[in-house]
Design a protein around this motif. Structure first.
Motif, PDB file in Angstrom:
ATOM      1  N   LYS A  15      -0.156   5.000  -0.242  1.00 37.26           N
ATOM      2  CA  LYS A  15      -1.540   4.558  -0.357  1.00 37.26           C
ATOM      3  C   LYS A  15      -2.433   5.616   0.275  1.00 37.26           C
ATOM      4  O   LYS A  15      -2.500   5.751   1.491  1.00 37.26           O
ATOM      5  N   ILE A  16      -3.095   6.400  -0.578  1.00 42.12           N
ATOM      6  CA  ILE A  16      -3.920   7.507  -0.120  1.00 42.12           C
ATOM      7  C   ILE A  16      -5.371   7.274  -0.557  1.00 42.12           C
ATOM      8  O   ILE A  16      -5.678   7.273  -1.751  1.00 42.12           O
ATOM      9  N   GLU A  17      -6.242   7.065   0.402  1.00 41.99           N
ATOM     10  CA  GLU A  17      -7.657   6.848   0.101  1.00 41.99           C
ATOM     11  C   GLU A  17      -8.289   8.128  -0.451  1.00 41.99           C
ATOM     12  O   GLU A  17      -8.032   9.221   0.049  1.00 41.99           O
ATOM     13  N   GLY A  18      -9.110   7.964  -1.486  1.00 38.90           N
ATOM     14  CA  GLY A  18      -9.802   9.104  -2.064  1.00 38.90           C
ATOM     15  C   GLY A  18      -8.985   9.901  -3.059  1.00 38.90           C
ATOM     16  O   GLY A  18      -9.413  10.982  -3.479  1.00 38.90           O
ATOM     17  N   ALA A  19      -7.824   9.381  -3.455  1.00 42.99           N
ATOM     18  CA  ALA A  19      -6.947  10.137  -4.356  1.00 42.99           C
ATOM     19  C   ALA A  19      -6.773   9.463  -5.708  1.00 42.99           C
ATOM     20  O   ALA A  19      -5.875   9.834  -6.472  1.00 42.99           O
ATOM     21  N   ASP A  20      -7.602   8.481  -6.021  1.00 42.81           N
ATOM     22  CA  ASP A  20      -7.440   7.727  -7.265  1.00 42.81           C
ATOM     23  C   ASP A  20      -7.460   8.647  -8.482  1.00 42.81           C
ATOM     24  O   ASP A  20      -8.281   9.570  -8.585  1.00 42.81           O
ATOM     25  N   ASN A  21      -6.502   8.417  -9.382  1.00 42.16           N
ATOM     26  CA  ASN A  21      -6.343   9.138 -10.644  1.00 42.16           C
ATOM     27  C   ASN A  21      -5.804  10.570 -10.479  1.00 42.16           C
ATOM     28  O   ASN A  21      -5.667  11.286 -11.475  1.00 42.16           O
ATOM     29  N   GLN A  62       3.135  16.323  -2.893  1.00 39.06           N
ATOM     30  CA  GLN A  62       1.838  16.979  -3.091  1.00 39.06           C
ATOM     31  C   GLN A  62       0.881  16.008  -3.783  1.00 39.06           C
ATOM     32  O   GLN A  62       1.187  15.476  -4.845  1.00 39.06           O
ATOM     33  N   VAL A  63      -0.261  15.795  -3.166  1.00 37.45           N
ATOM     34  CA  VAL A  63      -1.268  14.881  -3.718  1.00 37.45           C
ATOM     35  C   VAL A  63      -2.379  15.707  -4.343  1.00 37.45           C
ATOM     36  O   VAL A  63      -3.073  16.463  -3.658  1.00 37.45           O
ATOM     37  N   GLY A  64      -2.558  15.604  -5.668  1.00 39.84           N
ATOM     38  CA  GLY A  64      -3.572  16.390  -6.361  1.00 39.84           C
ATOM     39  C   GLY A  64      -3.045  17.753  -6.754  1.00 39.84           C
ATOM     40  O   GLY A  64      -1.835  18.021  -6.727  1.00 39.84           O
ATOM     41  N   TYR A  65      -3.982  18.657  -7.109  1.00 40.88           N
ATOM     42  CA  TYR A  65      -3.592  19.970  -7.619  1.00 40.88           C
ATOM     43  C   TYR A  65      -3.536  21.043  -6.534  1.00 40.88           C
ATOM     44  O   TYR A  65      -3.039  22.138  -6.769  1.00 40.88           O
ATOM     45  N   ASN A  66      -4.053  20.739  -5.359  1.00 40.38           N
ATOM     46  CA  ASN A  66      -4.036  21.693  -4.259  1.00 40.38           C
ATOM     47  C   ASN A  66      -2.671  21.656  -3.572  1.00 40.38           C
ATOM     48  O   ASN A  66      -2.292  20.641  -2.996  1.00 40.38           O
ATOM     49  N   THR A  83       0.825   6.216   4.206  1.00 43.53           N
ATOM     50  CA  THR A  83      -0.599   5.879   4.178  1.00 43.53           C
ATOM     51  C   THR A  83      -1.406   7.037   4.727  1.00 43.53           C
ATOM     52  O   THR A  83      -0.930   7.805   5.575  1.00 43.53           O
ATOM     53  N   GLY A  84      -2.628   7.181   4.221  1.00 42.88           N
ATOM     54  CA  GLY A  84      -3.491   8.251   4.713  1.00 42.88           C
ATOM     55  C   GLY A  84      -4.737   8.388   3.872  1.00 42.88           C
ATOM     56  O   GLY A  84      -5.000   7.587   2.971  1.00 42.88           O
ATOM     57  N   LYS A  85      -5.518   9.415   4.193  1.00 39.22           N
ATOM     58  CA  LYS A  85      -6.743   9.728   3.462  1.00 39.22           C
ATOM     59  C   LYS A  85      -6.633  11.147   2.916  1.00 39.22           C
ATOM     60  O   LYS A  85      -6.133  12.034   3.599  1.00 39.22           O
ATOM     61  N   LEU A  86      -7.103  11.357   1.710  1.00 40.91           N
ATOM     62  CA  LEU A  86      -6.965  12.656   1.069  1.00 40.91           C
ATOM     63  C   LEU A  86      -7.639  13.752   1.882  1.00 40.91           C
ATOM     64  O   LEU A  86      -7.110  14.850   2.004  1.00 40.91           O
ATOM     65  N   ASP A  87      -8.820  13.459   2.453  1.00 39.04           N
ATOM     66  CA  ASP A  87      -9.544  14.479   3.198  1.00 39.04           C
ATOM     67  C   ASP A  87      -9.032  14.619   4.630  1.00 39.04           C
ATOM     68  O   ASP A  87      -9.515  15.466   5.390  1.00 39.04           O
ATOM     69  N   GLU A  88      -8.066  13.797   5.017  1.00 39.88           N
ATOM     70  CA  GLU A  88      -7.452  13.902   6.340  1.00 39.88           C
ATOM     71  C   GLU A  88      -5.932  13.727   6.184  1.00 39.88           C
ATOM     72  O   GLU A  88      -5.290  12.999   6.927  1.00 39.88           O
ATOM     73  N   LEU A  89      -5.369  14.431   5.221  1.00 40.35           N
ATOM     74  CA  LEU A  89      -3.977  14.200   4.843  1.00 40.35           C
ATOM     75  C   LEU A  89      -3.002  14.561   5.971  1.00 40.35           C
ATOM     76  O   LEU A  89      -1.901  14.001   6.044  1.00 40.35           O
ATOM     77  N   ALA A  90      -3.421  15.461   6.847  1.00 42.34           N
ATOM     78  CA  ALA A  90      -2.544  15.835   7.963  1.00 42.34           C
ATOM     79  C   ALA A  90      -2.293  14.665   8.905  1.00 42.34           C
ATOM     80  O   ALA A  90      -1.307  14.671   9.660  1.00 42.34           O
ATOM     81  N   ASP A  91      -3.160  13.653   8.848  1.00 41.11           N
ATOM     82  CA  ASP A  91      -3.015  12.494   9.721  1.00 41.11           C
ATOM     83  C   ASP A  91      -2.274  11.341   9.039  1.00 41.11           C
ATOM     84  O   ASP A  91      -2.372  10.195   9.484  1.00 41.11           O
ATOM     85  N   HIS A  92      -1.544  11.629   7.989  1.00 41.68           N
ATOM     86  CA  HIS A  92      -0.815  10.599   7.254  1.00 41.68           C
ATOM     87  C   HIS A  92       0.234   9.928   8.161  1.00 41.68           C
ATOM     88  O   HIS A  92       0.642  10.490   9.186  1.00 41.68           O
TER      89      HIS A  92
END
Length: 269
Positions: A15-21, A62-66, A83-92
């Protein structure tokens, strides 16, 4: 029956916030490369993977293309949540993988000890930059550094021994002990890894490291090799071995200290 099935496979739910689609790629770690073995898409902030592994191992998600948006984790046959947030993925946060939890626990304890080393380094640099560093102070700094380093090494060894049934122990051994421990101490650690995890790449690397160290210890017969001389003639080490000493110098063209030493080596030759 359900429990038995679950133990034979992994089920990853993320569950990663900000990563929809966005696409999500599951990658195996093969040497220095990451190889895609599965992929999916985040839907409603959720993604999942299913499969099985023969032994726990290190993987990347890997989440997304980066390619830098990467989560490294140990996957084993269990229910794993991320769980985590896309813009703070290091804190997953990863839960459900015992191997991963062991590695995270190790790093947390190691980081606490490294804080003391960093504090020592800061005090040393401050003394040097302000001109108050004396020979006696420097000797004290070196003694304290050596003491902290020995304590950290003892901690790592103790941690590995206590968790020797886990692939995580082999991973930590390769990362922190394989290059510094005497062969007999490293061998004692590796011999304690149970047969059940010998399929792990990290355990195999540990075993290979011990075998290589034993073959190349002082007093062991040399390993013969053949390479071309400047004229292209193939020469073997064994052709030089006799009653006199043989000096073998390994160096690289990109190594500045090596190049600076070349004239001395030529003079000896």
């Amino acid at each position: 029956f359900i429990t038995a099935c679950a133990s034979d496979s992994y089920q990853i739910k993320g569950k990663i916030e900000g990563a929809d689609n966005l696409p999500v790629f599951l990658k195996s770690v093969e040497g220095n490369n990451l190889v895609i073995i599965d992929s999916t898409t985040v839907s409603g902030g959720i993604f999942s993977f299913k499969g099985n592994v023969s032994v726990p191992d290190l993987y990347g998600i890997q989440v997304g293309y980066n390619q830098e948006d990467l989560i490294l984790l140990f996957i084993e046959n269990s229910k794993i949540s991320i769980t985590g947030k896309l813009d703070e993925l290091a804190d997953h946060v990863v839960k459900g993988s015992k191997s991963h939890t062991i590695v995270m626990d190790f790093h947390e304890q190691l980081d606490a000890r490294n804080v003391m080393v960093q504090d020592l380094m800061d005090r040393y640099q401050t003394a040097a930059m302000t001109g108050v560093l004396t020979d006696e102070m420097e000797a004290d700094f070196i003694a304290e550094y050596n003491m902290l380093s020995a304590e950290i090494q003892d901690f790592v060894v103790d941690f590995v021994v206590k968790n020797s049934n886990s692939v995580a122990a082999a991973y930590i051994t390769i990362q922190y002990l394989a290059d510094i421990l005497p062969t007999d101490e490293l061998s004692a650690i590796v011999d304690n890894f149970p047969e059940s995890i010998h399929g792990s790449t990290f355990v195999k690397h540990c075993i290979e490291r011990v075998e290589t160290a034993k073959r190349t210890e002082i007093g062991q017969p040399y390993t013969d090799f053949t390479l071309p001389n400047p004229d292209g003639e193939m020469l073997s080490l064994s052709s030089f071995v006799g009653n006199s000493f043989v000096l073998v110098d390994f160096w690289a063209a990109w190594c500045s200290p090596c190049r600076r030493k070349n004239p001395s080596m030529v003079k000896l030759y």
